[in-house]
Design a protein around this motif. Structure first.
Motif, PDB file in Angstrom:
ATOM      1  N   GLU A  43      41.600  33.541  34.730  1.00 57.95           N
ATOM      2  CA  GLU A  43      41.750  33.607  36.180  1.00 57.95           C
ATOM      3  C   GLU A  43      40.376  33.812  36.796  1.00 57.95           C
ATOM      4  O   GLU A  43      39.434  34.202  36.109  1.00 57.95           O
ATOM      5  CB  GLU A  43      42.696  34.737  36.602  1.00 57.95           C
ATOM      6  CG  GLU A  43      42.203  36.126  36.256  1.00 57.95           C
ATOM      7  CD  GLU A  43      43.251  37.206  36.490  1.00 57.95           C
ATOM      8  OE1 GLU A  43      44.415  36.898  36.752  1.00 57.95           O
ATOM      9  OE2 GLU A  43      42.867  38.389  36.397  1.00 57.95           O
ATOM     10  N   PHE A  45      38.460  35.124  40.624  1.00 57.53           N
ATOM     11  CA  PHE A  45      38.488  35.654  41.984  1.00 57.53           C
ATOM     12  C   PHE A  45      37.074  35.489  42.535  1.00 57.53           C
ATOM     13  O   PHE A  45      36.110  35.816  41.841  1.00 57.53           O
ATOM     14  CB  PHE A  45      38.847  37.147  41.991  1.00 57.53           C
ATOM     15  CG  PHE A  45      40.170  37.450  41.353  1.00 57.53           C
ATOM     16  CD1 PHE A  45      41.338  37.442  42.106  1.00 57.53           C
ATOM     17  CD2 PHE A  45      40.255  37.752  40.003  1.00 57.53           C
ATOM     18  CE1 PHE A  45      42.558  37.730  41.518  1.00 57.53           C
ATOM     19  CE2 PHE A  45      41.472  38.041  39.409  1.00 57.53           C
ATOM     20  CZ  PHE A  45      42.625  38.027  40.164  1.00 57.53           C
ATOM     21  N   ARG A  68      45.790  44.562  37.159  1.00 62.21           N
ATOM     22  CA  ARG A  68      46.854  44.112  38.050  1.00 62.21           C
ATOM     23  C   ARG A  68      47.841  45.250  38.280  1.00 62.21           C
ATOM     24  O   ARG A  68      48.304  45.888  37.332  1.00 62.21           O
ATOM     25  CB  ARG A  68      47.607  42.931  37.454  1.00 62.21           C
ATOM     26  CG  ARG A  68      48.717  42.412  38.385  1.00 62.21           C
ATOM     27  CD  ARG A  68      49.554  41.366  37.737  1.00 62.21           C
ATOM     28  NE  ARG A  68      50.275  41.999  36.633  1.00 62.21           N
ATOM     29  CZ  ARG A  68      50.919  41.354  35.694  1.00 62.21           C
ATOM     30  NH1 ARG A  68      50.920  40.051  35.672  1.00 62.21           N
ATOM     31  NH2 ARG A  68      51.551  41.992  34.731  1.00 62.21           N
ATOM     32  N   SER A  96      41.945  40.997  46.669  1.00 61.51           N
ATOM     33  CA  SER A  96      42.479  40.004  47.603  1.00 61.51           C
ATOM     34  C   SER A  96      42.179  40.363  49.053  1.00 61.51           C
ATOM     35  O   SER A  96      42.062  39.487  49.904  1.00 61.51           O
ATOM     36  CB  SER A  96      43.991  39.843  47.421  1.00 61.51           C
ATOM     37  OG  SER A  96      44.651  41.065  47.689  1.00 61.51           O
ATOM     38  N   TRP A 104      40.509  32.787  48.601  1.00 59.44           N
ATOM     39  CA  TRP A 104      41.447  33.477  47.718  1.00 59.44           C
ATOM     40  C   TRP A 104      42.536  32.511  47.257  1.00 59.44           C
ATOM     41  O   TRP A 104      42.889  32.458  46.083  1.00 59.44           O
ATOM     42  CB  TRP A 104      42.049  34.672  48.448  1.00 59.44           C
ATOM     43  CG  TRP A 104      43.039  35.427  47.616  1.00 59.44           C
ATOM     44  CD1 TRP A 104      44.399  35.354  47.698  1.00 59.44           C
ATOM     45  CD2 TRP A 104      42.762  36.360  46.578  1.00 59.44           C
ATOM     46  NE1 TRP A 104      44.976  36.177  46.761  1.00 59.44           N
ATOM     47  CE2 TRP A 104      43.991  36.813  46.070  1.00 59.44           C
ATOM     48  CE3 TRP A 104      41.583  36.857  46.032  1.00 59.44           C
ATOM     49  CZ2 TRP A 104      44.074  37.732  45.045  1.00 59.44           C
ATOM     50  CZ3 TRP A 104      41.681  37.770  45.006  1.00 59.44           C
ATOM     51  CH2 TRP A 104      42.915  38.201  44.531  1.00 59.44           C
ATOM     52  N   ASN A 105      43.073  31.719  48.197  1.00 58.35           N
ATOM     53  CA  ASN A 105      44.139  30.780  47.844  1.00 58.35           C
ATOM     54  C   ASN A 105      43.651  29.689  46.904  1.00 58.35           C
ATOM     55  O   ASN A 105      44.350  29.320  45.963  1.00 58.35           O
ATOM     56  CB  ASN A 105      44.763  30.178  49.108  1.00 58.35           C
ATOM     57  CG  ASN A 105      45.700  31.150  49.775  1.00 58.35           C
ATOM     58  OD1 ASN A 105      46.369  31.933  49.113  1.00 58.35           O
ATOM     59  ND2 ASN A 105      45.738  31.120  51.088  1.00 58.35           N
ATOM     60  N   LYS A 108      43.383  31.206  43.536  1.00 57.57           N
ATOM     61  CA  LYS A 108      44.707  31.340  42.902  1.00 57.57           C
ATOM     62  C   LYS A 108      45.143  30.022  42.284  1.00 57.57           C
ATOM     63  O   LYS A 108      45.705  29.987  41.185  1.00 57.57           O
ATOM     64  CB  LYS A 108      45.746  31.792  43.938  1.00 57.57           C
ATOM     65  CG  LYS A 108      45.736  33.270  44.185  1.00 57.57           C
ATOM     66  CD  LYS A 108      46.690  33.744  45.252  1.00 57.57           C
ATOM     67  CE  LYS A 108      48.022  33.128  45.341  1.00 57.57           C
ATOM     68  NZ  LYS A 108      48.878  33.705  46.383  1.00 57.57           N
ATOM     69  N   SER A 111      43.141  29.501  39.174  1.00 58.91           N
ATOM     70  CA  SER A 111      43.634  30.416  38.141  1.00 58.91           C
ATOM     71  C   SER A 111      44.909  29.880  37.504  1.00 58.91           C
ATOM     72  O   SER A 111      45.088  29.970  36.286  1.00 58.91           O
ATOM     73  CB  SER A 111      43.895  31.806  38.737  1.00 58.91           C
ATOM     74  OG  SER A 111      42.691  32.397  39.161  1.00 58.91           O
TER      75      SER A 111
END
Length: 153
Positions: A43, A45, A68, A96, A104-105, A108, A111
């Motif tokens: 993933e 970020f 998480r 986030s 961020w989207n 995601k 990821s």
């Protein structure tokens, strides 16, 4: 502990080792947190490194953990934790909330692609080929650069 699968990808453990990758596009300084599962990107970020809208880390921080948390309402929160030179842990809560929602989207989405096992070379090609407006194309180039370091020659 047996590995748990969701569909065709391995379920994310609560804690992932993480590399911190910094990059610059134009005048903006960025940071990417690359969560690793078995040493491979699982993933990512990303966001700006600044006091107002992003995140500031000591330059010596290159690794850490992404933790998480699942809230009571089922929503998820991701925190970044690192150890300083003296061994004290520092946690940056709510990655986030620290970054621009648009980036961020996209992160995601990337990821999700990583989790389903698309070969990393193809992920980098895909991200590099994205045509975006408003400076986000330079962000995509930085993300591609951050992921390239995990491609074995």
């Amino acid at each position: 502990m047996a590995e748990e699968f969701v569909g065709s990808y391995r379920k994310r453990p609560e804690v992932l080792e993480c590399d911190v990758v910094r990059f610059q596009n134009a005048k903006d300084k960025w940071v990417a947190f690359v969560g690793l599962l078995d040493g491979k990107p699982y993933e990512i970020f990303t966001g700006l490194q600044d006091d107002d809208e992003g995140i500031i880390l000591p330059k010596s921080v290159n690794v850490g953990k992404i933790i998480r948390h699942i809230n009571e309402d089922g929503s998820k929160r991701y925190d970044f934790q690192f150890e300083n030179r003296r061994g004290y842990k520092t946690t940056v809560e709510g990655l986030s909330e620290k970054f621009n929602p648009e980036y961020w989207n996209y992160a995601k989405l990337i990821s999700g692609i990583l989790r389903y096992g698309m070969p990393l070379e193809n992920v980098v090609k895909l991200v590099s080929s994205l045509e975006m407006d408003g400076g986000i194309d330079t962000w995509a180039n930085g993300v591609a650069k951050a992921l390239k370091k995990y491609i074995e020659e």
